[in-house]
Design a protein around this motif. Structure first.
Motif, mmCIF file in Angstrom:
data_model
loop_
_atom_site.group_PDB
_atom_site.id
_atom_site.type_symbol
_atom_site.label_atom_id
_atom_site.label_comp_id
_atom_site.label_asym_id
_atom_site.label_seq_id
_atom_site.Cartn_x
_atom_site.Cartn_y
_atom_site.Cartn_z
ATOM 1 N N ARG A 145 20.172 39.965 46.291
ATOM 2 C CA ARG A 145 19.944 40.912 45.205
ATOM 3 C C ARG A 145 18.452 41.263 45.137
ATOM 4 N N THR A 146 18.181 42.529 44.981
ATOM 5 C CA THR A 146 16.799 42.994 44.916
ATOM 6 C C THR A 146 16.484 43.496 43.522
ATOM 7 N N THR A 147 15.205 43.693 43.278
ATOM 8 C CA THR A 147 14.766 44.246 42.005
ATOM 9 C C THR A 147 15.044 45.737 41.984
ATOM 10 N N ALA A 148 14.966 46.337 40.807
ATOM 11 C CA ALA A 148 15.158 47.776 40.684
ATOM 12 C C ALA A 148 14.045 48.484 41.442
ATOM 13 N N GLU A 149 14.434 49.482 42.234
ATOM 14 C CA GLU A 149 13.470 50.216 43.040
ATOM 15 C C GLU A 149 12.844 51.340 42.229
ATOM 16 N N GLN A 150 11.555 51.520 42.400
ATOM 17 C CA GLN A 150 10.870 52.659 41.804
ATOM 18 C C GLN A 150 10.933 53.825 42.780
ATOM 19 N N ALA A 151 10.843 55.037 42.260
ATOM 20 C CA ALA A 151 10.875 56.212 43.128
ATOM 21 C C ALA A 151 9.775 56.120 44.171
ATOM 22 N N GLY A 152 10.171 56.210 45.427
ATOM 23 C CA GLY A 152 9.201 56.140 46.505
ATOM 24 C C GLY A 152 8.804 54.734 46.875
ATOM 25 N N GLY A 153 9.307 53.731 46.164
ATOM 26 C CA GLY A 153 8.947 52.358 46.463
ATOM 27 C C GLY A 153 10.042 51.638 47.221
ATOM 28 N N ARG A 154 9.743 50.431 47.630
ATOM 29 C CA ARG A 154 10.698 49.614 48.363
ATOM 30 C C ARG A 154 11.204 48.496 47.460
ATOM 31 N N PRO A 155 12.448 48.094 47.659
ATOM 32 C CA PRO A 155 12.968 46.992 46.843
ATOM 33 C C PRO A 155 12.249 45.687 47.142
ATOM 34 N N ARG A 156 12.149 44.823 46.131
ATOM 35 C CA ARG A 156 11.537 43.520 46.280
ATOM 36 C C ARG A 156 12.561 42.465 45.877
ATOM 37 N N VAL A 157 12.271 41.232 46.214
ATOM 38 C CA VAL A 157 13.213 40.136 45.963
ATOM 39 C C VAL A 157 12.548 39.129 45.037
ATOM 40 N N GLY A 158 13.269 38.752 43.997
ATOM 41 C CA GLY A 158 12.735 37.788 43.052
ATOM 42 C C GLY A 158 12.710 36.384 43.627
ATOM 43 N N ARG A 159 11.727 35.603 43.173
ATOM 44 C CA ARG A 159 11.629 34.219 43.608
ATOM 45 C C ARG A 159 12.895 33.430 43.252
ATOM 46 N N GLU A 160 13.463 33.715 42.110
ATOM 47 C CA GLU A 160 14.672 33.011 41.692
ATOM 48 C C GLU A 160 15.826 33.297 42.645
ATOM 49 N N GLU A 161 15.893 34.529 43.143
ATOM 50 C CA GLU A 161 16.957 34.883 44.083
ATOM 51 C C GLU A 161 16.802 34.120 45.399
ATOM 52 N N ILE A 162 15.572 33.993 45.859
ATOM 53 C CA ILE A 162 15.329 33.229 47.086
ATOM 54 C C ILE A 162 15.703 31.766 46.881
ATOM 55 N N HIS A 163 15.313 31.208 45.748
ATOM 56 C CA HIS A 163 15.649 29.805 45.467
ATOM 57 C C HIS A 163 17.159 29.625 45.358
ATOM 58 N N ARG A 164 17.862 30.609 44.786
ATOM 59 C CA ARG A 164 19.315 30.520 44.668
ATOM 60 C C ARG A 164 19.973 30.433 46.043
ATOM 61 N N LEU A 165 19.557 31.291 46.953
ATOM 62 C CA LEU A 165 20.156 31.312 48.282
ATOM 63 C C LEU A 165 19.782 30.071 49.089
ATOM 64 N N ARG A 166 18.552 29.627 48.945
ATOM 65 C CA ARG A 166 18.118 28.448 49.699
ATOM 66 C C ARG A 166 18.801 27.174 49.206
ATOM 67 N N SER A 167 19.245 27.188 47.960
ATOM 68 C CA SER A 167 19.881 25.991 47.404
ATOM 69 C C SER A 167 21.387 25.941 47.682
ATOM 70 N N GLU A 168 21.946 27.028 48.221
ATOM 71 C CA GLU A 168 23.375 27.042 48.523
ATOM 72 C C GLU A 168 23.685 26.139 49.707
ATOM 73 N N GLY A 169 24.875 25.606 49.716
ATOM 74 C CA GLY A 169 25.283 24.718 50.808
ATOM 75 C C GLY A 169 25.336 25.446 52.135
ATOM 76 N N GLY A 170 24.878 24.758 53.171
ATOM 77 C CA GLY A 170 24.914 25.333 54.511
ATOM 78 C C GLY A 170 23.784 26.274 54.839
#
Length: 329
Positions: free
Chosen positions: A53-78
Motif C-alpha cells: 500500500r502506498t501513500t496518496a499521490e500528489q499530482a505529478g508526484g510519485r507514490p511513497r511507502v509508509g514505514r508502518e507498511e514496510i514493517h507490516r510486510l517484513r513481519s509477515e511469515g515467510g
C-alpha cells in the motif's frame, strides 16, 4: 583511498536522507523496494496488485511507502519469499510447464481470454512478451481442468478461428479496474479511463483542451515513472488504448459518465486560475424522476448524442513508425 571511501559514505548518507521523508514517515519507492527485497519490476507489480500500500499521490508526484507498511510486510511469515511468490510471473513456456500442457495450448488459452496477462516487456526484437501471475495460472488449472486436455470447446475454437486475441484487452480491463480502485478523486478516475482512448477518440469525447491537459496531468504514472526508452513508452501507450469497436464504445461511455462527476466536483484549471478546486452547480437539474420508477437506460443526459462517433472505429492501431505492434506467443 581514505578520502574516496569517506566521500562514498557521504554520498550514501545523502541518498538515504533524500529517499526518506522523516516528517511523514514515508520512504521513496526505490528505498521501499530495497527494504522489502524486491526488484524494481516486482515492487511495481506489488503496488499495482495492492500487496504494498502506498501513500496518496500528489499530482505529478510519485507514490511513497509508509514505514508502518514496510514493517507490516517484513513481519509477515515467510518474508521475503512469501511476498516474492505473490508477484512471481511466468511466460508462456514456464506457464505451460506449470499446467503440464504444451506452449501452443497455453497460448491458445491466453488468446481465447482464459488466462489474463498481468504485465509485459519488449524482447530484443521489440515484440511484446506477455507475463502471467504464477498463482493465477495455477488457480485457472484448479477452476477449469477440463480445458487442459482434450478438444477445445466450441466457443473457444470459434474465437480462435476468427483470429481473436483477448490478451491485450483483458490486460487493459484488469489494469484499469485496479487503477480505479486506488483513487476516489473523480478527475484522476476520469484520467485512468481517458488513457484507454487514442488522441482522436479522446478529443471527440473531451472537447475542452484544458480538460484534456488536466487529465494528462493527473493521470497515474508507474511507481518508478514511465518506461525509459522511446520504444517502451510508445508500446505501453499503444497497449493501453482500446482497439476493438465495442471496447472503444464502452470506454467512451464510462469516460463520459466519470467526467460528469468530475465536472460536478470542480472545474479543470484554466490559465490564470489559482488552482483551487472550484465547485460547479447545476443551474438546470432537469425534471425530478418519480419515486419507484426505473432509471432511464441513458444514465447521462444526451449520452448517445455526446458519444457522436465522428470517424469510423476500426480494430487496427499503429504506433511509432506506423506499423502495428508485434506480439510474440
Amino acid at each position: 583511498m581514505a578520502v574516496t571511501e569517506a566521500a562514498r559514505t557521504e554520498v550514501l548518507r545523502a541518498e538515504e536522507a533524500a529517499a526518506t521523508d522523516t516528517t511523514g514517515g514515508t520512504v521513496a519507492a526505490g528505498r521501499a523496494a530495497q527494504e522489502l527485497g524486491l526488484k524494481r519490476g516486482e515492487f511495481e507489480l506489488a503496488v499495482h496488485l495492492g500487496i504494498v500500500r502506498t501513500t496518496a499521490e500528489q499530482a505529478g508526484g510519485r507514490p511513497r511507502v509508509g514505514r508502518e507498511e514496510i514493517h507490516r510486510l517484513r513481519s509477515e511469515g515467510g518474508f521475503p519469499d512469501a511476498v516474492r511468490e505473490r508477484v512471481r510471473t511466468v511466460g508462456t513456456a514456464e506457464g505451460a510447464r506449470l499446467l503440464g500442457i504444451s506452449p501452443v495450448r497455453f497460448t491458445r488459452l491466453a488468446r481465447a481470454g482464459c488466462i489474463t496477462p498481468v504485465t509485459s516487456y519488449l524482447n530484443r526484437y521489440r515484440a511484446v512478451v506477455w507475463l502471467y501471475l504464477a498463482q493465477e495460472v495455477l488457480g485457472f488449472a484448479a477452476r477449469a481442468p477440463q480445458l487442459l486436455a482434450g478438444n477445445s470447446p466450441v466457443w473457444m475454437r470459434a474465437r480462435l478461428d476468427a483470429g481473436t486475441d483477448w490478451r491485450a484487452r483483458n490486460w487493459r480491463a484488469q489494469r484499469i479496474e485496479r487503477l480505479l480502485s486506488r483513487t476516489e478523486d473523480p478527475w484522476r478516475r476520469a484520467a485512468v479511463l481517458a488513457g484507454a482512448l487514442d488522441a482522436v477518440q479522446l478529443a471527440e469525447v473531451v472537447e475542452d483542451p484544458y480538460e484534456r491537459a488536466y487529465l494528462a496531468k493527473v493521470r497515474p504514472e508507474p511507481v518508478f515513472g514511465p518506461p525509459g526508452s522511446v520504444v517502451a513508452r510508445e508500446t505501453m501507450a499503444q497497449l493501453m488504448e482500446a482497439d476493438d469497436p465495442d471496447e472503444i464504445l464502452w470506454r467512451r461511455i464510462n469516460l463520459i459518465m466519470e467526467l460528469d462527476g468530475a465536472r460536478a466536483s470542480r472545474q479543470a484549471p484554466r490559465p490564470g486560475d489559482d488552482h483551487r478546486p472550484v465547485p460547479v452547480t447545476d443551474s438546470d437539474p432537469g425534471p425530478a424522476s418519480d419515486p419507484g420508477t426505473e432509471p432511464l437506460l441513458d444514465p447521462a443526459p444526451g449520452l448517445l448524442a455526446r458519444l457522436g462517433l465522428k470517424r469510423r472505429v476500426t480494430g487496427r492501431r499503429t504506433v511509432g513508425n506506423g506499423l502495428p505492434a508485434k506480439t510474440v506467443e
